[in-house]
Design a protein around this motif. Structure first.
Motif, PDB file in Angstrom:
ATOM      1  N   CYS A 146       0.832  -1.324   0.012  1.00 58.56           N
ATOM      2  CA  CYS A 146      -0.130   0.052   0.034  1.00 58.56           C
ATOM      3  C   CYS A 146       0.652   1.407   0.018  1.00 58.56           C
ATOM      4  CB  CYS A 146      -0.848  -0.083   1.188  1.00 58.56           C
ATOM      5  SG  CYS A 146      -2.205  -1.173   1.092  1.00 58.56           S
TER       6      CYS A 146
ATOM      7  N   ARG B 250      -1.880   1.614  -5.705  1.00 54.37           N
ATOM      8  CA  ARG B 250      -3.112   2.345  -5.920  1.00 54.37           C
ATOM      9  C   ARG B 250      -4.318   1.138  -5.616  1.00 54.37           C
ATOM     10  NH1 ARG B 250      -2.656   6.145 -11.049  1.00 54.37           N
ATOM     11  NH2 ARG B 250      -1.721   4.274 -11.828  1.00 54.37           N
TER      12      ARG B 250
ATOM     13  N   ARG C 196      -4.324   0.002  -2.420  1.00 51.89           N
ATOM     14  CA  ARG C 196      -5.042   1.134  -1.227  1.00 51.89           C
ATOM     15  C   ARG C 196      -6.505   1.080  -1.448  1.00 51.89           C
ATOM     16  NH1 ARG C 196      -0.192   3.858  -2.570  1.00 51.89           N
ATOM     17  NH2 ARG C 196      -1.543   4.944  -4.261  1.00 51.89           N
TER      18      ARG C 196
ATOM     19  N   THR D 158      -7.818  -0.732   2.181  1.00 55.49           N
ATOM     20  CA  THR D 158      -7.917   0.284   3.519  1.00 55.49           C
ATOM     21  C   THR D 158      -9.443   0.695   3.136  1.00 55.49           C
ATOM     22  OG1 THR D 158      -7.241   2.012   1.738  1.00 55.49           O
ATOM     23  CG2 THR D 158      -5.453   1.212   3.128  1.00 55.49           C
TER      24      THR D 158
ATOM     25  N   PRO E  39      -3.917  -1.163   6.412  1.00 56.39           N
ATOM     26  CA  PRO E  39      -4.488  -2.063   5.443  1.00 56.39           C
ATOM     27  C   PRO E  39      -4.818  -3.522   6.006  1.00 56.39           C
ATOM     28  CG  PRO E  39      -2.441  -1.186   4.654  1.00 56.39           C
ATOM     29  CD  PRO E  39      -2.572  -0.750   6.345  1.00 56.39           C
TER      30      PRO E  39
END
Length: 789
Positions: A690, A698, A701, A705, A729
């Motif tokens: 992440c 990306r 993420r 997340t 994460p």
């Protein structure tokens, strides 16, 4: 049959028709008998019980021989029963010279009634005693045989045109003799002076009863009305029962109680008052009861308004006015006003806060508008403006001031505690506001208040007792007080007779009531905003629902809050009606109380600005402090009644939320353990992925997340700021425990089996499809994010 045989049959026949007083025998169940469902029985019952039918012929035949029948005092309304058991004779002449004591003592009191009284007692009280009869909730009360009979009896014995029809008899011109006076076994005190009834007053100046047919005509009319009023309206509380007695009667009753308690520790007075307490707790008027009372009120207005205009010469009036005309003149103030006011107060204070209050409301509004039942026709006008209330009704308004003012305040207090977003509650506010907004009505009510507030002048012939009980006496024409021309004294007499000499009057157009009206106006504005918010929310929900929403794999929205309301099931048309009712009600309230437009505009702007960032839901009324938002009294009221609420959301770890109804509890726990193991084992690798700035970073993420943990709304009105915890994460598999997700997967596997695709191949296709979806969403999500500096 001979009279002796008819005398024995009559009580059995009456009980067979109207049921027993204890409710065990239902009788013919006239309250459930309708022409639509039972046309034959309906027609036969109405013909048999018609004023000129066989039953009434039997009544008049027995009446001519002065037969008497016992009616138990224990089944009379609570206040009357308690009064008689305490040896205090009620003010109504219906009970005078009729109480019979058994030879054994004071138990088992009875009223000795003539046949007409006995028949009407049973007919009237069956509305109360038979309220728990079967199938009553499937019947329209206004179409029942009982309701039709009440209307028929009122039209016959209280005619708006002509005179009362003579009783059907084989002896034309035969009169109904008045009841023979009977001396009670124990002396009674009375609310007022003992007076003769109207019938006795007339025959006192004539040699025989048959010489004056008008006297028997008035006797039947007066008896019928007294019975209806006593059985249907005489149900007020113990406190009101004590207050309605004049001071000298209170002293006599107190002296009697002391003498009784000194001889008998059993205290019959105490037991009767305890019974009255229990009666008031159990007495709850039904909607049918109120509908019948409204029928009585409407007919009495028509009956009273059919009075012929007074002649110019007073001497001519005294010689030409018939007893029926005199009866019309005083029928409402002498018989109905006091008990109806107390009955309405009981309903306003004890009726549930729901839409069924509409029947009480309409009965009250019917009494307030006697001009609706006047014989003259309203002038034809092309303009839709309401007709102005004529000045000739000023006397009625002044003599019924508390009916307008105090009960209006009582309605305001009810309206402030109801949900005005409901169209039925909004309609009730609209109806009251529309009635009181009739042109010239508010001015006449204000004039009545001014007359009451005038300083009292000392006039020698006025006695203090008249303030407490101006309507004392036996019948409506007995010892009628001299005509009083002072309008102020009439208003004061009306108020003090109903509420007592120490009553603190609350002005309808005073500051306190005006503040209540402003609160109601504010609630109306808030209800309009709430209805609009619900309407918008319902429209969005309907637009967003589609068949393909079942195939989403994203987690369900578990953090949202929703303000529920009955309008969600009712529909958009009812929401529009609610808005129309509230808008017109607010307009009428402004007309009645001359509300400031600037103040209302500011109030509406305040209601409109109390919305969240989306402009859809409104926050409760609150103030900002160093500790966060603090609810005001209005805000607490809004939250208690569900008018407003905070958008409370779950602020903790989304993986630890309570298990929802649309989730499988076993799968939630298993998937949480699996996710926890994966997150603990691969935590460092996910952090590294992440933190990368390339496409892989990306992509990680976006899926590993939770962006909702970064942007949080306020979780409560008390906490001003809350430090958000970032769990980093991690993998979340909880969405696989949703029944919707599982159903969607099963449907996909089922469709794939039609194309000969096995479970393994179908799973591979789903993963490839989701990966493509994730890649596309990664590109778009990066473009949506704001620039950070």
């Amino acid at each position: 049959f001979s009279l002796k045989e008819l005398d024995g049959i009559f009580p059995w026949l009456v009980e067979s028709i109207f049921g027993s007083l204890d409710g065990i025998i239902v009788g013919w169940n006239l309250r459930c008998l309708q022409g639509r469902t039972n046309p034959t029985e309906y027609s036969v019952a109405l013909d048999f019980l018609d004023p000129s039918g066989p039953m009434m012929k039997l009544v008049y035949k027995l009446q001519a021989e002065e037969y008497r029948y016992d009616f138990p005092v224990s089944y009379l309304p609570g206040p009357v029963k308690a009064s008689i058991q305490e040896q205090v004779l009620p003010e109504c002449s219906l009970y005078h010279n009729k109480v019979q004591f058994p030879s054994t003592g004071g138990l088992g009191l009875n009223l000795a009634l003539n046949p007409f009284e006995y028949y009407m007692f049973y007919f009237a009280i069956s509305l109360i005693t038979q309220k728990n009869s079967p199938m009553t909730h499937h019947v329209s009360p206004s179409n029942s045989a009982y309701f039709i009979l009440v209307d028929t009896y009122l039209k016959c014995f209280l005619p708006t045109e002509g005179s009362v029809l003579p009783p059907p008899s084989s002896n034309p011109g035969g009169a109904i003799p008045s009841p023979t006076p009977r001396s009670p076994a124990v002396p009674f005190t009375s609310y007022g002076m003992h007076h003769t009834s109207l019938l006795k007053r007339h025959i006192a100046h004539q040699p025989s009863v048959n010489a004056d047919p008008a006297s028997q005509e008035i006797w039947r009319s007066e008896t019928l009305l007294q019975i209806f009023v006593e059985m249907w309206l005489h149900h007020y509380s113990l406190e009101m029962y004590q207050k309605m007695q004049s001071p000298h009667v209170k002293l006599e009753v107190l002296h009697y109680r002391l003498s009784i308690s000194s001889k008998h520790h059993g205290s019959p007075a105490q037991s009767s008052y305890q019974a009255l307490h229990a009666y008031q707790e159990s007495f709850k008027p039904t909607e049918e009861h109120v509908l019948v009372v409204r029928l009585l009120v409407k007919h009495l207005h028509a009956f009273s308004n059919s009075l012929k205009p007074e002649p110019l010469s007073p001497s001519a009036h005294s010689h030409t006015a018939s007893p029926l005309e005199e009866f019309k003149r005083v029928v409402i103030p002498r018989f109905v006003q006091e008990k109806l006011y107390i009955f309405l107060q009981h309903c306003f204070g004890h009726w549930p806060l729901d839409a069924s209050f509409r029947v009480v409301l309409e009965m009250w509004l019917s009494y307030l508008q006697p001009w609706r039942y006047a014989p003259e026709k309203p002038p034809q006008s092309t303009e839709p403006l309401p007709r102005s209330v004529s000045e000739k009704w000023a006397a009625f308004i002044q003599e019924n001031l508390l009916m307008y003012t105090k009960l209006f305040v009582g309605f305001l207090n009810r309206a402030l505690r109801t949900d005005l977003v409901s169209p039925k509650n909004a309609l009730m506010v609209f109806r009251v506001a529309k009635v009181f907004a009739q042109p010239n009505l508010a001015e006449m009510i204000l004039k009545g208040e001014q007359l009451f507030l005038e300083p009292e002048l000392v006039i020698p012939h006025r006695q203090h007792r008249l303030f407490m009980s101006p309507t004392l006496g036996g019948s409506f024409l007995s010892s009628w007080p001299p005509t009083i021309t002072d309008a102020s004294f009439k208003v004061k007499s009306h108020v003090y007779s109903l509420e007592g000499q120490d009553f603190q009057y609350k002005q309808m157009f005073g500051t306190e009531v005006r503040n209540l009206v402003l609160k109601l106006a504010q609630l109306i504005c808030q209800a309009q905003q709430t209805a609009k918010s619900i309407s918008d929310h319902s429209a969005e929900t309907m637009a967003s629902q589609s068949f393909f929403s079942w195939f989403r794999f994203t987690p369900s929205e578990t953090n949202g809050s929703y303000t529920g309301n009955d309008l969600d099931e009712i529909g958009q048309d009812s929401i529009k009606k609610t808005d129309e009712y509230l808008e017109k009600a607010l307009e009428y309230l402004c007309q009645i109380f001359k509300l400031n437009e600037a103040q209302l505009t500011q109030m509406m702007m305040k209601c409109g600005t109390a919305q969240d960032e989306n402009g859809k839901k409104q926050l409760p009324d609150c103030i900002e402090s160093e500790n966060g938002l603090i609810l005001t009294p209005l805000g607490r009221y809004q939250m208690i009644h569900g008018l407003r609420r905070f958008e409370v959301q779950y602020q903790g770890d989304t993986e630890l939320q309570p298990i929802r109804s649309y989730e499988n509890a076993t799968l939630v726990r298993l998937l949480f353990r699996l996710s926890s193991v994966l997150n603990e084992r691969f935590a460092d690798q996910m952090d590294v992925l992440c933190s990368r700035e390339d496409f892989v970073g990306r992509l990680c993420r976006y899926h590993l997340t939770n962006p909702h943990l970064i942007q949080k709304t306020r979780c409560s009105p008390v906490v001003k700021d809350r430090t958000n915890q970032n769990w980093g994460p991690r993998i979340s598999l909880r969405f696989l425990a949703s029944y919707r997700t599982l159903t969607s997967l099963l449907m996909i596997y089922f469709v794939a089996s039609w194309f000969s695709i096995g479970p393994v191949g179908c799973t591979f296709i789903i993963l490839i499809g989701y990966f493509l979806y994730a890649v596309i969403m990664t590109f778009f999500s990066e473009g949506w994010k704001p620039h950070e500096h």
